[in-house]
Design an enzyme around this catalytic site. Sequence first.
Site, PDB file in Angstrom:
ATOM      1  N   ASP A   1      -1.870   6.683   6.215  1.00 22.48           N
ATOM      2  CA  ASP A   1      -2.945   5.876   5.651  1.00 22.48           C
ATOM      3  C   ASP A   1      -3.295   4.805   6.680  1.00 22.48           C
ATOM      4  O   ASP A   1      -2.633   3.779   6.763  1.00 22.48           O
ATOM      5  CB  ASP A   1      -2.482   5.238   4.331  1.00 22.48           C
ATOM      6  CG  ASP A   1      -3.504   4.238   3.794  1.00 22.48           C
ATOM      7  OD1 ASP A   1      -4.594   4.099   4.386  1.00 22.48           O
ATOM      8  OD2 ASP A   1      -3.203   3.591   2.769  1.00 22.48           O
TER       9      ASP A   1
ATOM     10  N   TRP B   1       0.821  -1.213   0.000  1.00 23.28           N
ATOM     11  CA  TRP B   1       0.000   0.000   0.000  1.00 23.28           C
ATOM     12  C   TRP B   1       0.855   1.263   0.000  1.00 23.28           C
ATOM     13  O   TRP B   1       0.540   2.239  -0.672  1.00 23.28           O
ATOM     14  CB  TRP B   1      -1.006   0.005   1.140  1.00 23.28           C
ATOM     15  CG  TRP B   1      -2.127  -0.960   0.867  1.00 23.28           C
ATOM     16  CD1 TRP B   1      -2.432  -2.093   1.566  1.00 23.28           C
ATOM     17  CD2 TRP B   1      -3.087  -0.897  -0.215  1.00 23.28           C
ATOM     18  NE1 TRP B   1      -3.504  -2.736   0.981  1.00 23.28           N
ATOM     19  CE2 TRP B   1      -3.928  -2.030  -0.108  1.00 23.28           C
ATOM     20  CE3 TRP B   1      -3.306  -0.008  -1.272  1.00 23.28           C
ATOM     21  CZ2 TRP B   1      -4.978  -2.286  -1.000  1.00 23.28           C
ATOM     22  CZ3 TRP B   1      -4.347  -0.267  -2.169  1.00 23.28           C
ATOM     23  CH2 TRP B   1      -5.166  -1.382  -2.023  1.00 23.28           C
TER      24      TRP B   1
ATOM     25  N   LYS C   1     -12.700  -1.518   6.297  1.00 27.07           N
ATOM     26  CA  LYS C   1     -11.971  -2.462   7.131  1.00 27.07           C
ATOM     27  C   LYS C   1     -12.399  -2.367   8.587  1.00 27.07           C
ATOM     28  O   LYS C   1     -12.836  -3.353   9.155  1.00 27.07           O
ATOM     29  CB  LYS C   1     -10.468  -2.237   6.994  1.00 27.07           C
ATOM     30  CG  LYS C   1      -9.910  -2.890   5.737  1.00 27.07           C
ATOM     31  CD  LYS C   1      -9.280  -1.947   4.782  1.00 27.07           C
ATOM     32  CE  LYS C   1      -8.958  -2.630   3.462  1.00 27.07           C
ATOM     33  NZ  LYS C   1      -8.118  -1.802   2.614  1.00 27.07           N
TER      34      LYS C   1
HETATM   35  C1  LIG Z   1      -7.586  -1.311   1.537  1.00 24.78           C
HETATM   36  C2  LIG Z   1      -6.489  -0.324   1.618  1.00 24.78           C
HETATM   37  C3  LIG Z   1      -6.358   0.717   0.675  1.00 24.78           C
HETATM   38  C4  LIG Z   1      -7.276   0.875  -0.508  1.00 24.78           C
HETATM   39  O1  LIG Z   1      -8.453   1.393  -0.098  1.00 24.78           O
HETATM   40  P1  LIG Z   1      -9.621   1.772  -1.138  1.00 24.78           P
HETATM   41  O2  LIG Z   1     -10.682   2.249  -0.209  1.00 24.78           O
HETATM   42  O3  LIG Z   1      -9.975   0.512  -1.877  1.00 24.78           O
HETATM   43  O4  LIG Z   1      -9.104   2.819  -2.037  1.00 24.78           O
HETATM   44  C5  LIG Z   1      -5.327   1.615   0.861  1.00 24.78           C
HETATM   45  N1  LIG Z   1      -4.473   1.512   1.893  1.00 24.78           N
HETATM   46  C6  LIG Z   1      -4.569   0.519   2.807  1.00 24.78           C
HETATM   47  C7  LIG Z   1      -3.593   0.459   3.939  1.00 24.78           C
HETATM   48  C8  LIG Z   1      -5.578  -0.429   2.694  1.00 24.78           C
HETATM   49  O5  LIG Z   1      -5.673  -1.409   3.608  1.00 24.78           O
END
Ligand SMILES: *Cc1c(COP(=O)(O)O)cnc(C)c1O
Length: 360
Positions: free
Chosen positions: A172, A102, A196
């Site tokens: 993030d 990511w 999540k």
């Molecule tokens: C799932 C995830 C993403 C992507 O998220 P989207 O909502 O599909 O754009 C980005 N960063 C991390 C750490 C993730 O777990």
Amino acid sequence: MARVWNFSAGPAALPLEVLEQARSELPDWDGSGMSIMEISHRSKSFLRVAERAEADLRELMGIGDEFAVLFLQGGATLQFALVPMNLSSPGDKVDYLVTGSWSKKAVKEAGVLRSVHVVADGAASSYTDVPDRSAWHLSSDAAYFHYTPNETIGGVEIHAPPEAVRAPIVADMSSTILSRPVDVSRFGMIYAGAQKNIGPAGLTLVIVRRELLERDTSHLPAILRLSAHAKEGSMLNTPPTFAWYIAGLVFAWLKRQGGLAAIGAANQRKAELLYKAIDSSPFYQNPVAPSCRSWMNIPFTLAHPELDVEFLRLAADAGLTNLKGHRSVGGMRASIYNAVPEDAVHALIDFMGDFERKHG
Ligand SMILES: *Cc1c(COP(=O)(O)O)cnc(C)c1O
């Protein structure tokens, strides 16, 4: 009703209590004779829901007034672009720490717009370890420092915000937000896709220091300006109302669990149980350095990968679902977010023991 233990990495398990509350309120919300999906986002009744959700989130995470809290769309992926667009100017240096899939994606997207400086990269350990803080090469004048506290695919987690970073810290937190207490005041911006640990897909949370939104972004269309979203209370256009409502129910549920200190202790216990089961068996293996093992996403491999299909089939028969590892790494991955109870972890450990006895 047959609920399974759902170890999905995302969209992921939601608390059953929340689903049941939503179900009971669905056809006639708040005496309106309509569902919450069918009312105006500008109605008094929805605004109450929106404000309650924000207030509960602020209370749970201890978010001060110096931060704006935004309920947006576009996922964490849109923020990969909005972060450089809104928190830096062309020609600025932006610092990124690379710890897995990511953070690499975040670098790639930022690289379209800015000259990205990678302060350190975990490639040498195949992203099973985080480069030591003393080996990071921070720019002296970066507009911000970006990192990914929890790498959802690799199962690598940085357990505390990094020390001695002068630039505003941008995180993030898609797969770790709300999993434990965090000192928000250490950050410039936190963002997370909801699917999540917050609620349904379609909602993205952004927590951003208001002073970082003072930069002139008038060259950007309004929909790409975080300052415009902040000014309009996340109602520059129609927000994802249903997802916002469910997120609010999840925040209320978290408060009933005792808040982030209690949920953090439960998450740590769940993770320790599973790592102990993996480490004490020659049949299962987790590759991540102990100091940066994720509490949320726990990848593991079997001693004989040809047994993966059978493992997944029997696990599904036993009501344990979505354990297949990410397509880029193979093996298994158990995501044990807030809504996955300790009973699910015990059920998984029991199943793993049985499987090893039969096939090990
Ligand atoms: C799932 C995830 C993403 C992507 O998220 P989207 O909502 O599909 O754009 C980005 N960063 C991390 C750490 C993730 O777990």
